[in-house]
Design an enzyme around this catalytic site. Structure first.
Site, PDB file in Angstrom:
ATOM      1  N   GLY A 135       0.821  -1.208   0.000  1.00  0.00           N
ATOM      2  CA  GLY A 135       0.000   0.000   0.000  1.00  0.00           C
ATOM      3  C   GLY A 135       0.856   1.260   0.000  1.00  0.00           C
ATOM      4  O   GLY A 135       0.450   2.310   0.488  1.00  0.00           O
ATOM      5  N   GLY A 175       1.662   2.896  -2.583  1.00  0.00           N
ATOM      6  CA  GLY A 175       1.299   3.798  -3.676  1.00  0.00           C
ATOM      7  C   GLY A 175       2.027   3.496  -4.974  1.00  0.00           C
ATOM      8  O   GLY A 175       2.475   4.419  -5.661  1.00  0.00           O
ATOM      9  N   SER A 176       2.130   2.206  -5.333  1.00  0.00           N
ATOM     10  CA  SER A 176       2.842   1.887  -6.571  1.00  0.00           C
ATOM     11  C   SER A 176       2.097   2.454  -7.792  1.00  0.00           C
ATOM     12  O   SER A 176       2.730   2.913  -8.734  1.00  0.00           O
ATOM     13  CB  SER A 176       3.045   0.381  -6.712  1.00  0.00           C
ATOM     14  N   SER A 177       0.753   2.473  -7.740  1.00  0.00           N
ATOM     15  CA  SER A 177       0.014   2.980  -8.912  1.00  0.00           C
ATOM     16  C   SER A 177       0.234   4.474  -9.100  1.00  0.00           C
ATOM     17  O   SER A 177       0.372   4.949 -10.230  1.00  0.00           O
ATOM     18  CB  SER A 177      -1.489   2.746  -8.767  1.00  0.00           C
ATOM     19  N   ASP A 211      -1.436  10.762  -2.736  1.00  0.00           N
ATOM     20  CA  ASP A 211      -0.300   9.906  -3.077  1.00  0.00           C
ATOM     21  C   ASP A 211       0.467  10.454  -4.288  1.00  0.00           C
ATOM     22  O   ASP A 211       1.698  10.354  -4.356  1.00  0.00           O
ATOM     23  CB  ASP A 211      -0.771   8.463  -3.328  1.00  0.00           C
TER      24      ASP A 211
HETATM   25  O1  PMV Z   1      -4.722   2.938   1.325  1.00  0.00           O
HETATM   26  P1  PMV Z   1      -3.890   4.084   0.897  1.00  0.00           P
HETATM   27  O2  PMV Z   1      -2.536   4.108   1.542  1.00  0.00           O
HETATM   28  O3  PMV Z   1      -3.835   4.261  -0.579  1.00  0.00           O
HETATM   29  O4  PMV Z   1      -4.589   5.395   1.482  1.00  0.00           O
HETATM   30  C1  PMV Z   1      -5.897   5.714   1.196  1.00  0.00           C
HETATM   31  C2  PMV Z   1      -6.254   7.026   1.832  1.00  0.00           C
HETATM   32  C3  PMV Z   1      -7.687   7.439   1.605  1.00  0.00           C
HETATM   33  O5  PMV Z   1      -7.876   8.711   2.239  1.00  0.00           O
HETATM   34  C4  PMV Z   1      -8.648   6.458   2.247  1.00  0.00           C
HETATM   35  C5  PMV Z   1      -7.998   7.537   0.125  1.00  0.00           C
HETATM   36  C6  PMV Z   1      -7.456   8.770  -0.581  1.00  0.00           C
HETATM   37  O6  PMV Z   1      -7.321   8.718  -1.811  1.00  0.00           O
HETATM   38  O7  PMV Z   1      -7.197   9.800   0.061  1.00  0.00           O
END
Ligand code: PMV
Length: 325
Positions: A110, A112-114, A157
């Site tokens: 999780g 943020g590879s995408s 991200d």
């Molecule tokens: O799951 P992650 O690390 O991609 O984080 C998501 C964070 C959220 O606030 C739930 C979604 C977003 O795009 O902000």
């Protein structure tokens, strides 16, 4: 014109404000020093060839007029395909290209590879084809790509991948402010469970539909936490920040995105002397973060491992997207 270019973009960790940031509120995100490398090479055959072997994509070819239209687009290639599509649409006359990616980190953490790959592809294309792109423009093309592919997301991200460092970020890039530079004394523990961000975002949206006032009040409280955390990061007030992590974690529990595995690691880290700890990101699995002083760092790492977590060694505040030799 150069024939090829290599860039890399960092992964990210959400520190404060997840979920609330989807609804127009701020969050704090930091870039981590594990990176996604993107190499773009001009090729004679018109169209896009992708090699993203970390995610099981090899020799995948798409004609430019078919970008984003294939019914069976491979999941690992989707962000690359849409990033190229949006770039080609904005700056026509793109030659044939071959894109290769290589990641320092697993897509399951999780990190943020995408988003890192999206930013990397658009940045590399712009440099290779001599199109000037401001950071803001790079953000908006990347954000469009993410929304095209997954429909939801605040874009936090992407900002981390572009600007790097630690950022105060408001939904859709309405405000992006760099906070203190450099590392933060944070331990990252992975639960071993892959979370599906879009499902958790939908789950919170469902709760908000049923309990709008309660959920919006919780978002307001999270916003207060983010504002105070912004000050404490600037002053390196780690006791304060730890306390704010614990408060934020309570609100994430309220939103229903905590899990027993995350809680086990969070309590283990706090019992081992961390200033504070919380889940990071959408919840439902993935990673937790704990803030600890230098002398407690090893105890916190040991406690996370003893309780079934995997410690991921990363530094915070990493550099944003850059050209690689
Ligand atoms: O799951 P992650 O690390 O991609 O984080 C998501 C964070 C959220 O606030 C739930 C979604 C977003 O795009 O902000």
């Amino acid at each position: 014109m150069n024939e090829s270019i290599k860039v890399s973009a960092p992964g990210k960790l959400m520190l404060f404000g997840e979920h609330a940031v989807i609804y127009g509120n701020p969050c704090i995100v930091t870039a981590v020093d594990q990176r996604m490398e993107v190499e773009v090479r001009i090729q004679s055959k018109k169209g896009l060839l992708i090699d993203a072997r970390d995610v099981g994509v090899a020799d995948y070819f798409v004609n430019f007029n078919r970008l984003g239209k294939g019914k069976r687009t491979l999941k690992g290639a989707k962000f690359i395909e849409y990033a190229v599509k949006n770039f080609v649409k904005e700056y026509d006359n793109c030659p044939g290209i071959h894109i290769k990616t290589k990641s320092d980190f697993s897509s399951k953490f999780g990190f943020g590879s995408s988003s890192a790959v999206t930013v990397g592809v658009i940045k590399a294309l712009s440099l290779l084809l001599g199109k000037k792109l401001s950071k803001k423009k790079l953000f908006s093309l990347s954000y469009k790509t993410v929304l095209d592919v997954q429909g939801v997301g605040s874009g936090f991200d992407l900002a981390a991948a572009i600007w790097g460092g630690t950022l105060y970020f408001v939904t859709g890039g309405k405000q992006i402010t760099s906070l203190k530079k450099g590392n933060l004394p944070i331990v990252v523990g992975y639960t071993g469970i892959k979370a599906e961000t879009s499902l958790l975002v939908k789950q919170v949206a469902g709760l908000r539909k049923r309990r709008k006032r309660l959920v919006d009040s919780t978002f307001n409280l999270i916003t207060e936490v983010v504002r105070e955390a912004r000050k404490d990061i600037s002053n390196s007030n780690y006791t304060g920040l730890g306390e704010l992590m614990n408060i934020n974690q309570g609100y994430l529990e309220t939103l229903g995105v905590n899990t027993i595995e995350l809680s086990n690691l969070i309590f283990a880290a706090k019992s081992a002397g961390a200033y504070g700890a919380k889940l990071s990101g959408a919840g439902g699995g993935d990673c937790m973060v704990a803030l600890a002083s230098g002398s407690k760092m090893d105890d916190v790492k040991k406690a996370i491992k003893k309780n079934g977590g995997k410690v991921i060694d990363v530094k915070m505040g990493a550099e944003g997207v850059r050209v690689e030799k």
